[in-house]
Design a protein around this motif. Structure first.
Motif, PDB file in Angstrom:
ATOM      1  N   CYS A  39       0.846  -1.191   0.000  1.00 13.63           N
ATOM      2  CA  CYS A  39       0.000   0.000   0.000  1.00 13.63           C
ATOM      3  C   CYS A  39       0.884   1.244   0.000  1.00 13.63           C
ATOM      4  CB  CYS A  39      -0.906   0.004   1.233  1.00 13.63           C
ATOM      5  SG  CYS A  39      -1.972   1.456   1.311  1.00 13.63           S
TER       6      CYS A  39
ATOM      7  N   CYS B 259      -1.479   1.915  10.596  1.00 13.06           N
ATOM      8  CA  CYS B 259      -1.552   0.681   9.798  1.00 13.06           C
ATOM      9  C   CYS B 259      -0.203  -0.026   9.708  1.00 13.06           C
ATOM     10  CB  CYS B 259      -2.056   1.008   8.402  1.00 13.06           C
ATOM     11  SG  CYS B 259      -2.291  -0.461   7.389  1.00 13.06           S
TER      12      CYS B 259
ATOM     13  N   VAL C 185       0.250  -2.644   7.524  1.00 14.85           N
ATOM     14  CA  VAL C 185       0.352  -3.362   6.244  1.00 14.85           C
ATOM     15  C   VAL C 185       1.644  -3.025   5.490  1.00 14.85           C
ATOM     16  CG1 VAL C 185      -0.672  -3.612   3.939  1.00 14.85           C
ATOM     17  CG2 VAL C 185      -2.098  -3.840   5.971  1.00 14.85           C
TER      18      VAL C 185
ATOM     19  N   GLU D 214      -6.449  -8.532   0.520  1.00 14.48           N
ATOM     20  CA  GLU D 214      -5.628  -7.328   0.554  1.00 14.48           C
ATOM     21  C   GLU D 214      -6.464  -6.150   1.025  1.00 14.48           C
ATOM     22  OE1 GLU D 214      -7.065  -8.164  -3.605  1.00 14.48           O
ATOM     23  OE2 GLU D 214      -5.430  -9.102  -2.561  1.00 14.48           O
ATOM     24  N   ASP D 215      -5.806  -5.013   1.218  1.00  6.61           N
ATOM     25  CA  ASP D 215      -6.495  -3.879   1.818  1.00  6.61           C
ATOM     26  C   ASP D 215      -7.190  -2.976   0.814  1.00  6.61           C
ATOM     27  OD1 ASP D 215      -5.674  -3.458   4.963  1.00  6.61           O
ATOM     28  OD2 ASP D 215      -4.352  -4.757   3.833  1.00  6.61           O
ATOM     29  N   ASN D 216      -6.842  -3.095  -0.448  1.00 12.63           N
ATOM     30  CA  ASN D 216      -7.523  -2.274  -1.449  1.00 12.63           C
ATOM     31  C   ASN D 216      -7.409  -2.933  -2.814  1.00 12.63           C
ATOM     32  OD1 ASN D 216      -8.583  -0.356  -3.138  1.00 12.63           O
ATOM     33  ND2 ASN D 216      -7.541   1.367  -2.186  1.00 12.63           N
TER      34      ASN D 216
ATOM     35  N   PHE E 204     -11.694  -5.809   0.458  1.00 12.55           N
ATOM     36  CA  PHE E 204     -11.478  -4.506   1.102  1.00 12.55           C
ATOM     37  C   PHE E 204     -11.111  -3.484   0.031  1.00 12.55           C
ATOM     38  CE2 PHE E 204     -10.463  -7.927   3.889  1.00 12.55           C
ATOM     39  CZ  PHE E 204     -10.702  -7.518   5.182  1.00 12.55           C
ATOM     40  N   THR E 205     -11.700  -2.310   0.132  1.00 10.37           N
ATOM     41  CA  THR E 205     -11.304  -1.243  -0.784  1.00 10.37           C
ATOM     42  C   THR E 205     -11.639   0.097  -0.161  1.00 10.37           C
ATOM     43  OG1 THR E 205     -11.332  -0.538  -3.090  1.00 10.37           O
ATOM     44  CG2 THR E 205     -13.445  -1.206  -2.163  1.00 10.37           C
TER      45      THR E 205
ATOM     46  N   GLY F  29     -12.726   1.178   4.789  1.00 15.88           N
ATOM     47  CA  GLY F  29     -12.190   1.852   5.970  1.00 15.88           C
ATOM     48  C   GLY F  29     -12.686   3.289   6.040  1.00 15.88           C
TER      49      GLY F  29
END
Length: 486
Positions: free
Chosen positions: A178, A185, A187, A219-221, A252-253, A278
């Motif tokens: 990211c 965070c 990540v 994943e986070d986005n 997640f996005t 988020g």
């Protein structure tokens, strides 16, 4: 004769968290990758402590000794991981530990295991096995951040995991890393600040190859951080539709995906329930301090319109927020509750602001001498966003507990979940996705209740006012910040 390897996902007995959401209970994918990446003649077994324990209440192992034990752990799991490692070594087994906590705190982990694996396994793991077989295992291995095109060569061994525990859901990697620098965070600490994309055709091939209907994009986005990334995500979901790869999936996005109706349409047609977004805070000053740039760019005034566009596509919005950030006061809980209800957010989950090791947030709170859980490694168990580990500046602990109770009473208690379920059907016109949201909410209710219990226990213990910075008590142990990480 084949050698035996035990793969372990530690979990503190009795803890409730995201692993308690039964509708998406998913396998530890990193362990499935380790099994797939291991060359040679090995026999594998796995223990996921969410389901069965690796050690009993006397700290004795519950399985027959094996040649090699591999343990993964995020921060809150690390005290349990060290306990398991100690029990295994007592029986003469070799133990390797990896995962995010070992990667950011390798010196600490090295005290409990034979070898620490830092970073990602795709390129280096076969060498680890070779070294072990030749009796030359090193104390530390650096896996680095390999390109995701390597994942084309190997798919995780989901069958091993499914055979043991019959998981309902699996995850799948489509991106890592990211470029953002949110202060809380961890990540980028583990996966780097470069946003790495896996070729979408390779992702489609893996989706087609697994009989798992339920998939979480790990994943986070998944939508990415620029026009090219957005196009790649659209191609992925379009490819799912064109190839008939229909999955029950979520990921997640960020809220900016709401501005892309074509991508939302392909997502809905490919089986998507919705997305975890988020939101973190409705207070722009708090978002500024967190460095949550994507939300600041959209502006909090646009949230309602963004959420409406996602609902128009028939998808639910799983909002994730942070409670207890600097700048939040005793009234922020009421404001957040009103925001959730007024914006028709289908699922609300949260984390208590937590200074994970080697984040900017840890460095700042530690320099301000506000962390009161510093008896490491034992106190890492509290670093799970379900406990308070630092003192607030804009409210008292009592304010925080009352505020959390207020959110619970209005979002989860009584008929709240059913009312919100009916509202989801009305706004999305999609009963399937609305039922998914209702089931996640029902499971999170018990997580929320445990968080309230944790807060009451903290209040009763008096630990909140403990000073860990006096000389002669626990030393300040802020790890050196890594400039390339969060």
């Amino acid at each position: 004769m084949s050698k035996k390897m035990m793969l372990i996902n530690p979990h503190k007995p009795g803890r409730h968290g995201e692993e308690s959401i039964t509708v998406i209970v998913q396998m530890p994918l990193n362990l499935a990758y380790i099994a797939a990446l291991t060359p040679g003649d090995w026999e594998f077994d796995v223990i996921d402590e969410n389901i069965e324990l690796a050690i009993d209440d006397k700290d004795e192992i519950t399985f027959k000794p094996v040649d090699l034990v591999c343990i993964t752990a995020v921060t809150y799991q690390s005290p349990r991981a060290y306990k398991i490692a100690t029990a295994c070594k007592k029986k003469g087994m070799t133990v390797i530990m990896g995962g995010i906590h070992a990667s950011v705190m390798p010196e600490e982990a090295a005290k409990y295991v034979d070898s620490v694996f830092v970073g990602e396994a795709e390129e280096v793991w076969p060498q680890v096995i070779k070294d072990f077989e030749e009796g030359k295992l090193k104390k530390t291995y650096q896996g680095g951040l390999p390109p995701l095109s390597l994942m084309k060569k190997v798919y995780p061994n989901r069958e091993l995991m499914k055979k043991k525990y019959n998981y309902k859901f699996s995850s799948i990697v489509t991106t890592k890393g990211c470029p953002n620098y949110c202060d809380f965070c961890s990540v980028p600490t583990f996966q780097g600040r470069k946003f790495r994309e896996r070729p979408y055709e390779d992702v489609l091939d893996e989706m087609a190859a697994t009989d798992y209907k339920g998939l979480m994009l790990a994943e986070d986005n998944f939508y990415g951080h620029g026009k090219k990334s957005n196009e790649r995500a659209r191609d992925l979901f379009k490819g799912m539709v064109e190839r008939g790869i229909h999955k029950d999936w979520l990921g997640f996005t960020a809220l900016n995906i709401s501005q892309d109706p074509e991508t939302l349409d392909y997502m809905a047609k490919s089986g998507n329930f919705g997305m975890l977004i988020g939101i973190e805070s409705t207070n722009e000053a708090v978002l500024q301090k967190m460095n949550k740039r994507v939300n600041l760019k959209l502006g909090t005034d646009s949230y309602f319109d963004c959420i409406q566009k996602i609902h128009n596509a028939g998808l639910v919005v799983w909002g994730s927020v942070v409670f207890g950030a600097d700048g939040d006061d005793k009234d922020s809980f009421k404001r957040m509750t009103e925001f959730i209800l007024e914006n028709n957010i289908d699922i609300l989950t949260f984390g208590i602001n937590c200074p994970f090791p080697k984040t900017q947030l840890y460095a700042r709170l530690d320099s301000e001498k506000r962390i009161f859980r510093k008896n490491y490694p034992e106190d890492w168990q509290y670093y799970d966003t379900a406990h308070v580990v630092h003192r607030f500046v804009d409210m008292t602990l009592e304010n925080f507990i009352d505020g959390m109770q207020y959110v619970y009473d209005h979002i989860y208690a009584g008929d709240s979940l059913r009312t919100r379920f009916r509202n989801s059907i009305k706004t999305t016109k999609n009963p399937r996705n609305s039922m998914f949201a209702f089931r996640v909410g029902s499971d999170w209710k018990q997580v929320f209740e445990q968080v309230l219990q944790n807060l009451k226990e903290l209040y009763d213990s008096g630990d909140y006012y403990k000073d860990c910075y006096k000389s002669g008590t626990v030393p300040v142990s802020n790890p050196v910040m890594e400039t390339v990480t969060t």
